[in-house]
Write an enzyme that holds these catalytic residues in place. Structure first.
Site, PDB file in Angstrom:
ATOM      1  N   VAL A  15     -39.346-133.712 -52.949  1.00  0.00           N
ATOM      2  CA  VAL A  15     -37.884-133.184 -53.478  1.00  0.00           C
ATOM      3  C   VAL A  15     -37.081-132.867 -52.577  1.00  0.00           C
ATOM      4  O   VAL A  15     -36.554-132.857 -51.901  1.00  0.00           O
ATOM      5  CB  VAL A  15     -38.260-132.539 -54.816  1.00  0.00           C
ATOM      6  CG1 VAL A  15     -37.104-132.013 -54.498  1.00  0.00           C
ATOM      7  CG2 VAL A  15     -38.488-133.688 -56.054  1.00  0.00           C
ATOM      8  N   LYS A 107     -39.784-125.518 -63.204  1.00  0.00           N
ATOM      9  CA  LYS A 107     -40.172-125.557 -64.574  1.00  0.00           C
ATOM     10  C   LYS A 107     -41.185-124.586 -64.774  1.00  0.00           C
ATOM     11  O   LYS A 107     -40.720-123.579 -65.702  1.00  0.00           O
ATOM     12  CB  LYS A 107     -39.850-126.733 -65.062  1.00  0.00           C
ATOM     13  CG  LYS A 107     -41.512-127.754 -65.320  1.00  0.00           C
ATOM     14  CD  LYS A 107     -41.162-129.493 -65.299  1.00  0.00           C
ATOM     15  CE  LYS A 107     -42.175-129.751 -64.676  1.00  0.00           C
ATOM     16  NZ  LYS A 107     -42.354-130.779 -64.467  1.00  0.00           N
ATOM     17  N   ILE A 138     -29.363-134.658 -64.487  1.00  0.00           N
ATOM     18  CA  ILE A 138     -28.104-134.068 -65.571  1.00  0.00           C
ATOM     19  C   ILE A 138     -28.126-132.289 -65.716  1.00  0.00           C
ATOM     20  O   ILE A 138     -28.684-131.763 -65.963  1.00  0.00           O
ATOM     21  CB  ILE A 138     -29.880-134.330 -67.152  1.00  0.00           C
ATOM     22  CG1 ILE A 138     -30.338-136.012 -66.789  1.00  0.00           C
ATOM     23  CG2 ILE A 138     -28.258-134.241 -68.671  1.00  0.00           C
ATOM     24  CD1 ILE A 138     -30.660-135.748 -68.122  1.00  0.00           C
ATOM     25  N   GLY A 189     -46.023-143.601 -61.137  1.00  0.00           N
ATOM     26  CA  GLY A 189     -46.110-142.291 -59.660  1.00  0.00           C
ATOM     27  C   GLY A 189     -45.204-141.681 -60.687  1.00  0.00           C
ATOM     28  O   GLY A 189     -44.805-140.806 -60.560  1.00  0.00           O
ATOM     29  N   ASP A 203     -44.937-130.367 -70.927  1.00  0.00           N
ATOM     30  CA  ASP A 203     -44.096-130.279 -69.817  1.00  0.00           C
ATOM     31  C   ASP A 203     -42.923-130.517 -70.732  1.00  0.00           C
ATOM     32  O   ASP A 203     -41.751-129.782 -70.352  1.00  0.00           O
ATOM     33  CB  ASP A 203     -44.114-131.727 -68.786  1.00  0.00           C
ATOM     34  CG  ASP A 203     -43.078-132.334 -67.793  1.00  0.00           C
ATOM     35  OD1 ASP A 203     -42.887-131.875 -66.779  1.00  0.00           O
ATOM     36  OD2 ASP A 203     -42.363-133.113 -67.922  1.00  0.00           O
ATOM     37  N   LYS A 207     -39.558-127.250 -70.597  1.00  0.00           N
ATOM     38  CA  LYS A 207     -38.325-127.352 -69.931  1.00  0.00           C
ATOM     39  C   LYS A 207     -37.783-127.508 -71.206  1.00  0.00           C
ATOM     40  O   LYS A 207     -36.353-126.318 -71.646  1.00  0.00           O
ATOM     41  CB  LYS A 207     -38.046-129.167 -70.443  1.00  0.00           C
ATOM     42  CG  LYS A 207     -38.864-129.499 -68.504  1.00  0.00           C
ATOM     43  CD  LYS A 207     -38.979-130.950 -68.532  1.00  0.00           C
ATOM     44  CE  LYS A 207     -39.039-131.616 -67.100  1.00  0.00           C
ATOM     45  NZ  LYS A 207     -39.518-132.884 -67.177  1.00  0.00           N
TER      46      LYS A 207
HETATM   47  N1  HSE Z   1     -43.787-135.570 -65.233  1.00  0.00           N
HETATM   48  C1  HSE Z   1     -42.149-135.574 -65.414  1.00  0.00           C
HETATM   49  C2  HSE Z   1     -41.891-136.770 -66.170  1.00  0.00           C
HETATM   50  C3  HSE Z   1     -41.741-135.299 -64.395  1.00  0.00           C
HETATM   51  O1  HSE Z   1     -42.385-137.499 -66.500  1.00  0.00           O
HETATM   52  O2  HSE Z   1     -40.405-136.547 -66.519  1.00  0.00           O
HETATM   53  C4  HSE Z   1     -40.584-134.521 -64.110  1.00  0.00           C
HETATM   54  O3  HSE Z   1     -40.304-132.959 -64.370  1.00  0.00           O
END
Ligand code: HSE
Length: 439
Positions: A15, A107, A138, A189, A203, A207
């Site tokens: 990034v 995040k 987005i 990946g 995750d 978010k």
């Molecule tokens: N591992 C996360 C995904 C990456 O699969 O969306 C982005 O936060």
């Protein structure tokens, strides 16, 4: 002439490198749109010696994130290291205390320390922008914070993890197992270093906590999110969903209910006709139900260098323009406390898959237990196990799948009914239960 915005970047992974490149390649456009130039003047990363394809000529190397955050030559500190704690936390705090603006894609850090950092930003007058933290390219944070500033939000829900959506899509389309698809996601990946973070829903929960705060004016709190992952989903659930007109997605849902704001992450059956059901592969999507307007769905890439850089650079452009929005859409002291809504009180439709004995009276017994809890059924499907000879009594006693779709009921009613069904000994194994989210 306004002086260019001087940017310092901490973290030069996929990034970080994409951000440096984008700022260089889009220099003229950015300057026209922001009213001033944007220049990367200093960077820091774990290893200076690492081979990079990036041209860092004319950009200073600083030895630590904290030193960069305290460097008087920069106006805007861009944190792209990741991690919910150090060194990102202290560096961001130092930058804000120095009156600098901060842009981050982190995040985990925002979900955990967002309030503390937003307070520091307010106190010292800098911006704290984190568009890339949710759904990468987005622009969902801007949509909630600015685009819908005059619209009450009743529900925000979405596919916020590309890895899970990739796995569920392949399981559905190719009939593959969860484990096989996870391996491919790792090879390509998509998955985080620890895939449990993706597939167990954490995750998505981070978010969602950020979106819920922006949507409902509550304090960001990951601990208020109920979380369930996708590892128990079997190909037969996806087949059954398909036959019944649904797809299974890992959704993050934040919804206003009469009992408070519910925040939950779990595998969810969504009608095939819904916008969210069309979203396949690693793509992310967020639907916002605003008061008095039809739902808005934003769809796009939720990960990757270029997609994440797109949002990071837009946040930097806002800093260059002089925009200082409250990070969570209103001053921190106007954000309300967040309570975790108990899932037992969740109300909705349910998909239930049971492995039932293929004997007379089994379905009747199950239906009686559900009726006792006032659970009404929308559909019941019982299959014969393939290859079973109807005349062979021994084979007939082997379990067959019974699939039930309920109308709206409460989660504790479902639990009570299924406990009773298990006590009746008419099923084997544990029932599979998937919540249904209607559009
Ligand atoms: N591992 C996360 C995904 C990456 O699969 O969306 C982005 O936060």
């Amino acid at each position: 002439m306004v002086a260019p915005l001087r940017v310092g970047i901490a973290g030069l992974g996929t990034v970080g490198a994409a951000v440096v490149r984008t700022i260089e390649e889009q220099a003229r456009t950015l300057s026209a749109r922001s009213g001033r130039g944007i220049r990367v003047v200093a960077v820091t990363a774990r290893s200076k010696a690492k081979k990079r394809t990036l041209d860092l000529d004319g950009i200073d190397w600083v030895n630590s994130p904290l030193a960069l955050a305290n460097d008087p030559r920069i106006d805007c500190f861009v944190e792209l290291m990741g991690g919910s704690g150090e060194p990102a936390l202290s560096a961001i705090e130092a930058a804000l205390k120095n009156g600098k603006s901060v842009v981050t894609a982190n995040k985990a850090l925002i979900a955990k320390h967002g309030l503390r950092l937003a307070k520091a930003a307010e106190k010292h007058g800098g911006a704290l922008n984190f568009e890339a933290a949710v759904g990468a390219a987005i622009p969902v944070i801007k949509t909630l914070r600015e685009g819908l500033a005059g619209t009450g939000v009743n529900r925000v829900y979405g596919i916020l993890n590309g890895t899970c959506n990739y796995i569920l899509t392949r399981m559905e389309q190719e009939g593959l197992s969860f484990a096989e698809c996870l391996k491919d996601a790792q090879r390509l990946g998509y998955a985080e270093a620890n895939p449990s973070f993706d597939v167990d829903g954490h995750d998505t929960a981070q978010k969602l906590a950020i979106l819920a705060s922006l949507a409902f004016g509550t304090k960001v709190a990951q601990s208020a999110v109920y979380v369930e992952g996708i590892s128990s989903i079997a190909p037969e659930d996806l087949r059954a969903a398909d036959e019944l007109g649904y797809r299974v997605k890992l959704l993050g849902v934040a919804v206003r209910t009469p009992k408070g704001i519910e925040q939950r992450v779990h595998p969810t059956m969504v009608p095939k006709s819904s916008s969210i059901a069309q979203v396949m592969g690693v793509t992310n999507a967020v639907t916002i139900d605003g008061e008095g307007i039809p739902p808005i769905t934003l769809v796009g890439p939720g990960a990757g260098g270029a997609a994440t850089a797109s949002a990071v650079v837009a946040d930097i452009a806002d800093v260059a323009r002089g925009i200082r929005a409250n990070p969570f859409g209103r001053p921190v002291d106007r954000l309300r406390d967040t309570k975790k809504a108990p899932m037992e009180r969740h109300e909705g439709g349910y998909y239930i898959r049971l492995m039932a004995r293929d004997l007379p009276g089994t379905v009747a017994k199950i239906a009686t237990r559900l009726a006792k809890e006032k659970i009404s059924l929308e559909s019941v499907v019982q299959r014969h196990a393939e290859g079973v000879d109807a005349t062979d009594a021994a084979k007939k006693a082997s379990p067959v799948p019974v699939i039930l779709i309920t109308y709206a009921t409460s989660e504790d009613a479902i639990h009570r009914a299924l406990e009773a069904v298990q006590r009746d000994k008419v099923i084997s194994g544990r029932p599979q239960v998937i919540r249904i989210e209607k559009n």
